[in-house]
Write an enzyme that holds these catalytic residues in place. Structure first.
Site, PDB file in Angstrom:
ATOM      1  N   ASP A 147       0.887  -1.163   0.000  1.00 13.62           N
ATOM      2  CA  ASP A 147       0.000   0.000   0.000  1.00 13.62           C
ATOM      3  C   ASP A 147       0.919   1.206   0.000  1.00 13.62           C
ATOM      4  O   ASP A 147       1.571   1.501   1.001  1.00 13.62           O
ATOM      5  CB  ASP A 147      -0.892  -0.032   1.248  1.00 13.62           C
ATOM      6  CG  ASP A 147      -1.751   1.227   1.372  1.00 13.62           C
ATOM      7  OD1 ASP A 147      -1.552   2.170   0.579  1.00 13.62           O
ATOM      8  OD2 ASP A 147      -2.608   1.267   2.280  1.00 13.62           O
ATOM      9  N   TYR A 169       2.203   1.527  14.608  1.00 11.24           N
ATOM     10  CA  TYR A 169       1.179   1.319  13.592  1.00 11.24           C
ATOM     11  C   TYR A 169       1.601   1.894  12.243  1.00 11.24           C
ATOM     12  O   TYR A 169       1.987   3.028  12.139  1.00 11.24           O
ATOM     13  CB  TYR A 169      -0.147   1.991  14.009  1.00 11.24           C
ATOM     14  CG  TYR A 169      -1.148   1.912  12.905  1.00 11.24           C
ATOM     15  CD1 TYR A 169      -1.827   0.722  12.681  1.00 11.24           C
ATOM     16  CD2 TYR A 169      -1.367   2.973  12.045  1.00 11.24           C
ATOM     17  CE1 TYR A 169      -2.728   0.617  11.629  1.00 11.24           C
ATOM     18  CE2 TYR A 169      -2.260   2.877  11.004  1.00 11.24           C
ATOM     19  CZ  TYR A 169      -2.939   1.692  10.799  1.00 11.24           C
ATOM     20  OH  TYR A 169      -3.811   1.588   9.759  1.00 11.24           O
ATOM     21  N   LYS A 211      -2.592  -1.856   7.916  1.00  4.77           N
ATOM     22  CA  LYS A 211      -2.859  -3.304   7.980  1.00  4.77           C
ATOM     23  C   LYS A 211      -2.030  -4.026   6.930  1.00  4.77           C
ATOM     24  O   LYS A 211      -1.805  -3.511   5.841  1.00  4.77           O
ATOM     25  CB  LYS A 211      -4.342  -3.558   7.723  1.00  4.77           C
ATOM     26  CG  LYS A 211      -5.121  -3.846   8.994  1.00  4.77           C
ATOM     27  CD  LYS A 211      -4.716  -5.156   9.625  1.00  4.77           C
ATOM     28  CE  LYS A 211      -5.277  -5.276  11.027  1.00  4.77           C
ATOM     29  NZ  LYS A 211      -4.491  -6.196  11.857  1.00  4.77           N
TER      30      LYS A 211
HETATM   31  C1  F6R Z   1      -5.891   1.498   6.616  1.00  6.60           C
HETATM   32  C2  F6R Z   1      -7.170   1.309   7.214  1.00  6.60           C
HETATM   33  C3  F6R Z   1      -8.044   2.472   7.563  1.00  6.60           C
HETATM   34  C4  F6R Z   1      -7.380   3.523   8.448  1.00  6.60           C
HETATM   35  C5  F6R Z   1      -8.386   4.619   8.816  1.00  6.60           C
HETATM   36  C6  F6R Z   1      -7.752   5.751   9.599  1.00  6.60           C
HETATM   37  O1  F6R Z   1      -5.442   0.325   6.000  1.00  6.60           O
HETATM   38  O2  F6R Z   1      -7.530   0.208   7.401  1.00  6.60           O
HETATM   39  O3  F6R Z   1      -9.200   1.990   8.195  1.00  6.60           O
HETATM   40  O4  F6R Z   1      -6.859   2.926   9.593  1.00  6.60           O
HETATM   41  O5  F6R Z   1      -8.941   5.170   7.651  1.00  6.60           O
HETATM   42  O6  F6R Z   1      -6.690   6.250   8.889  1.00  6.60           O
HETATM   43  P1  F6R Z   1      -5.800   7.493   9.371  1.00  6.60           P
HETATM   44  O7  F6R Z   1      -5.299   7.183  10.749  1.00  6.60           O
HETATM   45  O8  F6R Z   1      -4.716   7.550   8.358  1.00  6.60           O
HETATM   46  O9  F6R Z   1      -6.699   8.699   9.355  1.00  6.60           O
HETATM   47 MG    MG Z   2      -4.871  -2.218   2.293  1.00 10.87          MG
HETATM   48 MG    MG Z   3      -4.064   2.475   2.910  1.00  9.88          MG
END
Ligand code: F6R
Ligand code: MG
Ligand code: MG
Length: 365
Positions: free
Chosen positions: A12, A229, A232
């Site tokens: 990603d 973190y 994923k």
């Molecule tokens: C990323 C994911 C998303 C993010 C969420 C918050 O793979 O699964 O659910 O964790 O959109 O993202 P941030 O912290 O970047 O605002």
């Molecule tokens: Mg992904």
């Molecule tokens: Mg992403």
């Protein structure tokens, strides 16, 4: 003996809008880079695909697994795409490239890798599973069903070529150790480990009778690699099919039940793994629910015939309907377990900060 290597390397490296989809420009840039590699005779064939926000490089070549040139090529393709991701200010541009430079393998640097080398049979069908918004433990349930459960794979009962069973290599992602367990003899021991999907995951499966590789999956866990973190670690898995391996239909069958997997919003929720067509690999609801696609290929003289979009079939409509119903039920729990993951499994938590702030207000009982 002529051997073929099938490498799937994914990352990603930025998406739009938010964490939903790979932008077409990134596919274009990666395609240019891999086309050059064909001209330079580094690889024989490739497909650039995506699942949600993950860019997937699928390559065939004769260089074996863990090859420096192939990993370097993937790193270069990702790095070039990152430049465009940054220009477009795509979301989380460069996320999975954790190192500043390439050091001989992409393993441990962020991207996910599943590779296998084999002698091509008269005909070699493979299915490549690619998931978004979940982790490598998501393959434990389907791989067990495919390679150890006669209620899923009738071949164990009525095809003597399958009757010796398969051996599972399981990785302990926390300890960094692996064990091989032979099935059907060690089914119960295997299940005790792989039921804990956040810690143990099936790395590969081999045929007991001759050691042939049947399946490999990516086992990288970004959050453990980085110690913080970073998103994923959406996994990929290659499965060989037919003529002494489970049939394509037996390989797809476990996905008729959208089992619950960790991931989804902020990598911190359980949700159903929904099998979808390539065009529906677009996780929007609560950043999900987690999705899996299944492009299938015939491997022919190191070339890929396909993809055939295997979940683009109305036979999986009821799995999708079940997944949506499960998604509704899980979402109703809001911030409560078992929708929200246990504390140790969450990728986001403000608990340490909260504990600090409220430390003086807890009174001993
Ligand atoms: C990323 C994911 C998303 C993010 C969420 C918050 O793979 O699964 O659910 O964790 O959109 O993202 P941030 O912290 O970047 O605002
Ligand atoms: Mg992904
Ligand atoms: Mg992403």
């Amino acid at each position: 003996m002529v051997l073929t290597t099938l490498s799937v390397i994914k990352a990603d490296i930025g998406s739009y809008v938010g964490h939903v989809m790979v932008h077409p420009k990134l596919i274009e840039v990666a395609t240019e880079e891999l086309s050059k590699a064909i001209n330079d005779k580094i690889i024989d064939d490739f497909r650039v695909m995506s699942c949600g926000d993950d860019l997937e490089l699928i390559m065939t070549h004769g260089r074996g697994t863990d090859d420096k040139t192939i990993h370097g090529l993937a790193w270069e393709a990702f790095s070039k795409a990152v430049r465009h991701a940054k220009e477009l200010k795509l979301y989380a541009a460069g996320q999975d490239l954790l190192a500043d430079s390439f050091t001989g393998t992409v393993k441990g640097l962020g991207p996910g890798v599943a590779e296998m080398e084999f002698e091509e049979r008269a005909s070699d069908p493979v299915v490549i599973f690619m998931a978004d918004k979940t982790g490598p433990g998501a393959w434990n349930y389907p791989l067990f069903k495919i390679f150890a459960d006669p209620f899923n794979t009738i071949g164990f009962v009525i095809d003597s070529r399958l009757s010796d069973g398969f051996a599972f290599t399981v990785m302990d992602m926390v300890k960094g150790a692996r064990i091989e367990l032979k099935c059907p003899q060690e089914i119960y021991s295997l299940l005790l480990f792989i039921g804990t999907t956040g810690r143990y995951c099936i790395e590969s499966v081999h045929r007991n009778s001759d050691g042939e590789t049947a399946a490999v999956s990516s086992t990288q866990r970004l959050n453990l690699i980085a110690g913080r973190y970073v998103g994923k670690d959406d996994p990929v898995c290659i499965v060989r099919c037919q003529s002494g391996f489970p049939a394509v239909g037996e390989v797809l069958e476990p996905f008729s039940f959208p089992h619950l997997v960790p991931g989804w919003m902020r990598g911190s929720h359980n949700g159903p793994l929904m099998p979808v067509s390539l065009k529906d690999a677009k996780p929007t609801r609560f950043d999900g629910p987690p999705r899996v696609v299944a492009p299938g290929f015939q491997i022919a003289n190191r070339k890929m015939v396909g993809p055939l979009d295997l979940f683009d079939d109305l036979a999986f409509d009821s799995a999708r309907a079940k997944a949506l119903e499960l998604a509704d039920l899980m979402r109703l729990h809001g911030p409560f377990e078992p929708h929200r993951l246990q504390l140790e499994e969450m990728e986001y938590t403000s608990l340490p900060e909260l504990e600090k702030r409220l430390a003086n207000r807890w009174k001993p009982i």
